[in-house]
Design a protein around this motif. Structure first.
Motif, short mmCIF file in Angstrom:
data_model
loop_
_atom_site.label_atom_id
_atom_site.label_comp_id
_atom_site.label_asym_id
_atom_site.label_seq_id
_atom_site.Cartn_x
_atom_site.Cartn_y
_atom_site.Cartn_z
N ALA A 46 7.13 8.66 7.82
CA ALA A 46 7.04 7.42 7.05
C ALA A 46 6.11 7.59 5.85
N GLN A 47 4.98 8.23 6.07
CA GLN A 47 4.05 8.44 4.96
C GLN A 47 4.65 9.37 3.91
N LYS A 48 5.43 10.35 4.35
CA LYS A 48 6.09 11.26 3.42
C LYS A 48 7.09 10.50 2.55
N PHE A 49 7.85 9.61 3.16
CA PHE A 49 8.83 8.84 2.39
C PHE A 49 8.14 7.94 1.36
N LEU A 50 7.00 7.35 1.75
CA LEU A 50 6.26 6.53 0.79
C LEU A 50 5.71 7.37 -0.36
N ALA A 51 5.22 8.55 -0.02
CA ALA A 51 4.68 9.43 -1.06
C ALA A 51 5.75 9.79 -2.09
N GLU A 52 6.98 9.95 -1.62
CA GLU A 52 8.08 10.24 -2.54
C GLU A 52 8.33 9.08 -3.49
N ALA A 53 7.94 7.87 -3.06
CA ALA A 53 8.07 6.69 -3.92
C ALA A 53 6.77 6.40 -4.67
N ASN A 54 5.83 7.36 -4.62
CA ASN A 54 4.53 7.23 -5.30
C ASN A 54 3.73 6.03 -4.78
N ILE A 55 3.82 5.81 -3.46
CA ILE A 55 3.07 4.74 -2.82
C ILE A 55 2.00 5.37 -1.92
N GLU A 56 0.74 5.06 -2.17
CA GLU A 56 -0.35 5.52 -1.31
C GLU A 56 -0.27 4.80 0.03
N SER A 57 -0.90 5.39 1.05
CA SER A 57 -0.90 4.71 2.35
C SER A 57 -2.18 4.98 3.12
N ALA A 58 -2.54 4.00 3.93
CA ALA A 58 -3.68 4.11 4.85
C ALA A 58 -3.19 3.61 6.21
N VAL A 59 -3.93 3.94 7.26
CA VAL A 59 -3.48 3.63 8.62
C VAL A 59 -4.55 2.91 9.40
N PHE A 60 -4.18 1.75 10.00
CA PHE A 60 -5.03 1.10 10.98
C PHE A 60 -4.39 1.31 12.34
N GLY A 61 -5.08 2.00 13.23
CA GLY A 61 -4.53 2.31 14.54
C GLY A 61 -5.30 1.67 15.68
N GLY A 62 -4.75 1.84 16.87
CA GLY A 62 -5.44 1.38 18.06
C GLY A 62 -5.06 0.00 18.54
N VAL A 63 -3.96 -0.56 18.04
CA VAL A 63 -3.52 -1.87 18.54
C VAL A 63 -3.09 -1.71 19.99
N GLU A 64 -3.64 -2.53 20.86
CA GLU A 64 -3.37 -2.44 22.28
C GLU A 64 -2.12 -3.25 22.66
N ALA A 65 -1.62 -3.03 23.87
CA ALA A 65 -0.55 -3.87 24.39
C ALA A 65 -1.07 -5.30 24.48
N ASP A 66 -0.21 -6.27 24.22
CA ASP A 66 -0.63 -7.67 24.17
C ASP A 66 -1.83 -7.80 23.23
N PRO A 67 -1.62 -7.59 21.94
CA PRO A 67 -2.75 -7.49 20.99
C PRO A 67 -3.65 -8.71 21.00
N SER A 68 -4.93 -8.46 20.93
CA SER A 68 -5.93 -9.52 21.01
C SER A 68 -6.29 -10.04 19.63
N ILE A 69 -6.84 -11.23 19.61
CA ILE A 69 -7.27 -11.82 18.36
C ILE A 69 -8.42 -10.99 17.76
N ASP A 70 -9.22 -10.34 18.62
CA ASP A 70 -10.30 -9.49 18.11
C ASP A 70 -9.75 -8.30 17.34
#
Length: 383
Positions: A46-70
């Motif tokens: 996915a990041q490679k495809f964005l790079a081909e469109a000259n779009i930078e990307s960053a990643v927020f990870g660690g979303v748990e199952a049943d995501p919390s408001i925190d």
């Protein structure tokens, strides 16, 4: 008069993740769960495809199952720091749901969860970013819907945020992203698709547009779920289940859901049972309950060569059993004393859930309570 709302663009088919190259923007933030999309290479692609469109990307990870408001708060802070004009939910439904909620807080930092859970309370979005969803599970249909379910851990309750504003701008339905799903996840998410098709079909605001999608999705689940559970590398079946998830999502985002989900939101938030598993336990008794006021379950039974609502309830139970999912909440492992202590609260919160408004039969408190208890015990209701 009715409206039919879906994403502006839906790219579907094996390899359709490549369509990320068509996006226009300067920077994207991916919101992901654990490491599955890293391990299976989806994030890198996915990041490679964005790079081909000259779009930078960053990643927020660690979303748990049943995501919390925190988690939502943390992700919104990250997105605010990055200032993207594209937000991409990549992975399971939890990552996409969390990304939707983060999107709200990115654009409206002072939002409060208790205000957002009122139906259609989300203010106009797309002031700062558009939203793209690329699911790696064939389940919730969140890539196509105006719904995000967020959990308040302190209260032990799942809160559905319902608004057409949350409907993604672009949905990518690529069955190749689903191949690495574990067997139990495939089974549970597939049963979730079934619950969406069935509940949308009998919604009290159902119409011809959504009926066709809901009924079609239900048919595809019965024809393909056992195959993807037994043959996880069967790409044709994977894509078909992914399409079914999307179709059911298109239906229910327009006519919404019923008390299967009203009850399941509470049980999942309190006891942590997988959503699709919980839905499949509840569904047969809800079919029996609602069949007193609608004959539409007979239509669905006809897909399977059957004729009655009870036949259809039995077929749902048979499918659940065939893919290795338990048949009662007690069998899942919920402690009886804890269940009894929280049953009234579960019932009260289910009555308040927005999905209850769209159920074909208006339930009373004692009826919801009795359905819950029967599903805990693994018994069939008769009222």
């Amino acid at each position: 008069m009715a409206k039919f709302i879906v994403p502006k663009e839906i790219h579907h088919g094996l390899g359709s993740l490549e369509r990320l190259k068509d996006l226009k923007g300067k920077k994207a933030v991916f919101v992901i769960g654990g490491n599955s999309v890293r391990k299976n290479g989806s994030l890198e692609c996915a990041q490679k495809f964005l790079a081909e469109a000259n779009i930078e990307s960053a990643v927020f990870g660690g979303v748990e199952a049943d995501p919390s408001i925190d988690t939502v708060y943390k992700g919104a802070a990250f997105i605010t720091e990055e200032q993207p004009d594209i937000i991409i939910g990549l992975g399971g439904c939890s990552a996409i749901d969390a990304a939707k909620a983060m999107w709200i807080y990115y654009e409206y930092p002072d939002s409060k969860l208790e205000d957002l859970v009122a139906p259609f309370a989300v203010k106009p979005l797309r002031n700062k970013a558009i939203f793209v969803a690329a699911p790696s599970t064939s389940g919730t249909g969140t890539e196509i819907t105006g719904l995000a379910v967020i959990t308040d851990r302190e209260k032990g309750t799942k809160y559905p945020i319902v608004s057409h504003e949350l409907t993604p701008d672009v949905a990518i339905i690529d069955g190749e992203l689903c191949v690495s799903m574990p067997t139990h996840v495939t089974a549970n998410t597939g049963l979730d698709v079934l619950s969406h098709g069935v509940e949308a079909y009998v919604s009290n605001i159902a119409d011809h547009y959504n009926d066709a999608l809901a009924k079609g999705a239900t048919d595809l689940v019965f024809k393909n779920l056992q195959t993807v559970v037994k043959e996880p590398n069967n790409l044709e079946a994977r894509q078909t289940m992914h399409d079914a998830s999307c179709m059911a999502g298109m239906a229910f985002t327009n006519v919404w859901l019923g008390i299967v989900h009203s009850m399941s939101h509470q049980i999942g938030g309190t006891f942590g049972i997988p959503h699709g598993c919980c839905n499949s336990i509840l569904m047969p008794n809800v079919i029996r309950f609602n069949s007193k006021v609608t004959d539409k379950y007979e239509d669905l039974a006809g897909l399977l060569g059957k004729s009655t609502a009870e036949d259809f309830a039995q077929e749902v139970s048979n499918l659940r059993e065939s893919v290795g999912v338990v048949g009662s909440l007690k069998e899942y492992g919920i402690d009886q004393k804890e269940w009894e202590a929280k049953l009234d609260t579960l019932t009260e919160n289910a009555m308040k859930d927005p999905c209850t408004l769209f159920n074909p039969r208006k339930p009373k408190f004692e009826e919801i309570k009795a359905i819950l208890q029967a599903c805990y015990d693994g018994e069939a209701i008769t009222f």
